[in-house]
Design a protein around this motif. Structure first.
Motif, mmCIF file in Angstrom:
data_model
loop_
_atom_site.group_PDB
_atom_site.id
_atom_site.type_symbol
_atom_site.label_atom_id
_atom_site.label_comp_id
_atom_site.label_asym_id
_atom_site.label_seq_id
_atom_site.Cartn_x
_atom_site.Cartn_y
_atom_site.Cartn_z
ATOM 1 N N LYS A 94 51.174 39.888 45.121
ATOM 2 C CA LYS A 94 52.063 40.235 44.012
ATOM 3 C C LYS A 94 51.611 39.614 42.694
ATOM 4 C CE LYS A 94 56.329 41.419 46.416
ATOM 5 N NZ LYS A 94 57.780 41.144 46.554
ATOM 6 N N ILE A 95 50.647 38.714 42.760
ATOM 7 C CA ILE A 95 50.110 38.096 41.544
ATOM 8 C C ILE A 95 48.889 38.890 41.095
ATOM 9 C CG2 ILE A 95 49.109 35.999 40.549
ATOM 10 C CD1 ILE A 95 50.662 34.409 42.675
ATOM 11 N N ASP A 96 48.937 39.408 39.891
ATOM 12 C CA ASP A 96 47.845 40.215 39.352
ATOM 13 C C ASP A 96 46.662 39.306 39.001
ATOM 14 O OD1 ASP A 96 46.164 41.996 38.099
ATOM 15 O OD2 ASP A 96 47.567 42.553 36.510
ATOM 16 N N THR A 97 45.524 39.543 39.638
ATOM 17 C CA THR A 97 44.332 38.713 39.401
ATOM 18 C C THR A 97 43.100 39.573 39.141
ATOM 19 O OG1 THR A 97 43.948 38.595 41.797
ATOM 20 C CG2 THR A 97 45.162 36.766 40.791
ATOM 21 N N GLN A 98 43.293 40.732 38.574
ATOM 22 C CA GLN A 98 42.181 41.651 38.319
ATOM 23 C C GLN A 98 41.160 41.005 37.378
ATOM 24 O OE1 GLN A 98 43.214 45.325 36.188
ATOM 25 N NE2 GLN A 98 42.188 46.466 37.814
ATOM 26 N N SER A 99 39.886 41.086 37.738
ATOM 27 C CA SER A 99 38.818 40.546 36.907
ATOM 28 C C SER A 99 38.322 41.600 35.924
ATOM 29 C CB SER A 99 37.664 40.023 37.772
ATOM 30 O OG SER A 99 37.298 40.960 38.771
ATOM 31 N N PHE A 147 40.550 49.565 40.033
ATOM 32 C CA PHE A 147 41.871 50.182 40.182
ATOM 33 C C PHE A 147 42.922 49.137 39.860
ATOM 34 C CE2 PHE A 147 45.328 52.442 42.435
ATOM 35 C CZ PHE A 147 45.082 53.735 41.999
ATOM 36 N N THR A 148 44.032 49.559 39.322
ATOM 37 C CA THR A 148 45.015 48.601 38.829
ATOM 38 C C THR A 148 45.583 47.701 39.929
ATOM 39 O OG1 THR A 148 47.098 48.352 37.633
ATOM 40 C CG2 THR A 148 46.903 50.281 39.060
ATOM 41 N N GLY A 149 45.777 46.437 39.570
ATOM 42 C CA GLY A 149 46.412 45.471 40.457
ATOM 43 C C GLY A 149 47.678 44.914 39.838
ATOM 44 N N THR A 150 48.239 45.633 38.876
ATOM 45 C CA THR A 150 49.459 45.214 38.191
ATOM 46 C C THR A 150 50.686 45.768 38.904
ATOM 47 O OG1 THR A 150 48.280 45.211 36.073
ATOM 48 C CG2 THR A 150 50.683 45.219 35.989
ATOM 49 N N ASN A 151 51.666 44.893 39.135
ATOM 50 C CA ASN A 151 52.922 45.263 39.805
ATOM 51 C C ASN A 151 52.680 45.815 41.206
ATOM 52 O OD1 ASN A 151 54.457 44.544 37.500
ATOM 53 N ND2 ASN A 151 54.076 46.559 36.585
ATOM 54 N N VAL A 153 50.432 46.468 56.414
ATOM 55 C CA VAL A 153 50.855 46.315 55.026
ATOM 56 C C VAL A 153 50.053 47.308 54.186
ATOM 57 C CG1 VAL A 153 51.196 44.743 53.083
ATOM 58 C CG2 VAL A 153 51.259 43.860 55.432
ATOM 59 N N THR A 154 50.746 48.129 53.407
ATOM 60 C CA THR A 154 50.113 49.145 52.572
ATOM 61 C C THR A 154 50.535 48.955 51.116
ATOM 62 O OG1 THR A 154 51.871 50.818 52.600
ATOM 63 C CG2 THR A 154 50.383 50.748 54.508
ATOM 64 N N THR A 155 49.994 49.801 50.259
ATOM 65 C CA THR A 155 50.427 49.865 48.860
ATOM 66 C C THR A 155 51.612 50.820 48.751
ATOM 67 O OG1 THR A 155 49.160 51.796 48.139
ATOM 68 C CG2 THR A 155 47.971 49.712 48.285
ATOM 69 N N ASP A 156 52.125 50.968 47.524
ATOM 70 C CA ASP A 156 53.135 52.004 47.283
ATOM 71 C C ASP A 156 52.507 53.233 46.638
ATOM 72 O OD1 ASP A 156 52.650 51.265 44.679
ATOM 73 O OD2 ASP A 156 54.730 50.772 44.182
ATOM 74 N N GLY A 157 51.161 53.302 46.670
ATOM 75 C CA GLY A 157 50.457 54.458 46.151
ATOM 76 C C GLY A 157 50.138 54.405 44.675
ATOM 77 N N THR A 158 50.549 53.341 43.987
ATOM 78 C CA THR A 158 50.305 53.266 42.538
ATOM 79 C C THR A 158 49.336 52.158 42.155
ATOM 80 O OG1 THR A 158 52.185 51.769 42.137
ATOM 81 C CG2 THR A 158 52.616 54.141 42.076
ATOM 82 N N THR A 159 49.017 51.262 43.090
ATOM 83 C CA THR A 159 48.103 50.151 42.829
ATOM 84 C C THR A 159 47.218 49.952 44.043
ATOM 85 O OG1 THR A 159 49.459 48.389 43.828
ATOM 86 C CG2 THR A 159 49.957 48.993 41.543
#
Length: 413
Positions: A16-21, A88-92, A133-139
């Motif tokens: 849940k913590i956004d750490t995108q480089s 790909f986005t890792g926000t939220n 455990v999966t994504t919600d399709g947006t991240t």
């Protein structure tokens, strides 16, 4: 017994913590937000009782689990990275937990009709009955490599809570910027002080890897001439058409979507252009060092050929090596792979020895003097919205770390 719910909750808190480089940044870490998880890990390492916990000015987190045996045992290490890919986005990130998976399609996002299906992603079929455990399709999810961090943290806590398991000194390190190829650039091998280590950064359960691509990045800049299209005859030079010639001149079937195993490729990862200038970004990969060098030379020769056609230096290329095949550094110390293989077998995991179609921090670390094979972390479909990880695979990876610590100590009794 390793607590499944505790492991799962820890993993969820990390993803849940956004750490995108960010590959366009020159700083280390490349994004400020990576500090959020790095600092959290420092506090958690202290809380569970790890010693010599440190974080340096570049956000490399290190800690020690002291030996609890009298005999001399080589210091071993475990490494994972906390950044996530810029692809790909890792926000939220909003993880979905599928209990007792029934083997059917998983609807990730009903509104957008995004479905994780075993008909397309066949690996799903082997996890029927497990917790996924999966994504919600947006991240993306971030199992690459927060699953590895979770497993290392959980294993260290388990060893501290179960001192009857005998082990030598263990070092752990969590790194920034692995996804942009810089994870090992500022890794202080001397400070780490391990004789060898393992990255927990592989994919499906059982993977054990000590071969990887030789890797380079190439930037091709193509210069055109922009002229008003109404008066362009014999004057305009459209850089995008030259780019098209360059792209089509490389072997069409030597691309990621047409290769597997140890087959190398050219991958066009980005194209930006207009009439005046077009920039192509490639990654070049090959397990064989001679083939790797030949691929780079092929691109240079193609640049020269196109320039000769236009009778000017209209195309320029810059190629930078990124990492090399760690096989040559691991083979002289194959006992460290054997130990990992034995650890897997003892906890009921069938080892899958295969070359990595990519790279890990371990590739660069091996060339810096720290031999570092790669062990599965359990995730699938990294770098996108279809990413998922079975919790049972993470539990087994944690057991492998614990068993490796135990077997290493036994080997040197």
């Amino acid at each position: 017994m390793i607590n499944k719910d505790r492991l799962l909750n820890k993993f969820i808190s990390y993803v849940k913590i956004d750490t995108q480089s960010d590959p366009t940044s020159d700083s280390t870490p490349s994004t400020e937000k990576q500090w959020d998880l790095a600092n959290k890990l420092v506090e958690e390492l202290k809380e569970i009782g790890m010693q010599e916990v440190s974080i340096d000015e570049n956000a490399y987190v290190m800690a020690t689990l002291p030996a609890n045996v009298a005999q001399k045992v080589p210091v071993i290490g475990f490494v994972s990275h906390f950044d996530t890919t810029p692809d790909f986005t890792g926000t939220n990130v909003n993880p979905q937990i599928i209990h007792d998976y029934d083997g059917k399609d998983i609807v990730l996002n009903q509104e957008k009709d995004i479905v994780l299906s075993p008909d397309y992603f066949e690996d799903l079929e082997q996890y029927k009955g497990q917790t996924i455990v999966t994504t919600d399709g947006t991240t993306l999810l971030g199992a690459d490599d927060k699953a590895g961090i979770t497993e290392i943290m959980t294993a260290m806590e388990y060893l501290i809570d179960n001192p009857e398991i005998r082990h030598g000194k263990i070092r752990v390190c969590f790194t920034p910027d692995e996804e942009i190829g810089r994870g090992a650039h500022k890794f202080d091998v001397d400070k780490f002080g391990a004789e060898w280590a393992y990255t927990m950064d592989g994919s499906q359960i059982g993977e054990l890897e000590y071969e990887n691509f030789n890797a380079a990045g190439a930037v091709v800049r193509i210069e055109g001439k922009s002229v008003h299209p109404g008066y362009a005859k014999d004057k305009m030079v459209n850089s995008m058409y030259i780019a098209q010639d360059f792209i089509n001149s490389l072997p069409r079937l030597e691309t990621p979507e047409h290769t597997e195993g140890i087959q190398g490729f050219f991958h066009l990862s980005s194209i930006k252009g207009d009439v005046e200038e077009t920039v192509l970004e490639y990654i070049i990969r090959d397990h064989d060092k001679k083939h790797f060098e030949a691929r780079k030379q092929m691109m240079r020769d193609l640049v020269s050929e196109i320039c000769s056609q236009y009778e000017r230096d209209c195309v320029k290329i810059e190629i930078k090596d990124q990492y090399y095949n760690m096989k040559e550094k691991i083979e002289p110390v194959m006992h460290i792979v054997d130990l990992a293989q034995n650890a897997m077998e003892e906890v009921g995991v069938k080892p899958i020895l295969k070359p990595i179609r990519g790279g890990t921090d371990g590739a660069q670390l091996s060339f810096k003097g720290l031999p570092c094979p790669n062990i599965f972390a359990g995730g699938h479909n990294f770098h996108g919205k279809y990413e998922y990880v079975p919790v049972e695979s993470m539990l087994k990876a944690t057991e492998v770390i614990v068993k490796l610590a135990e077997l290493t100590a036994k080997k040197y009794e």
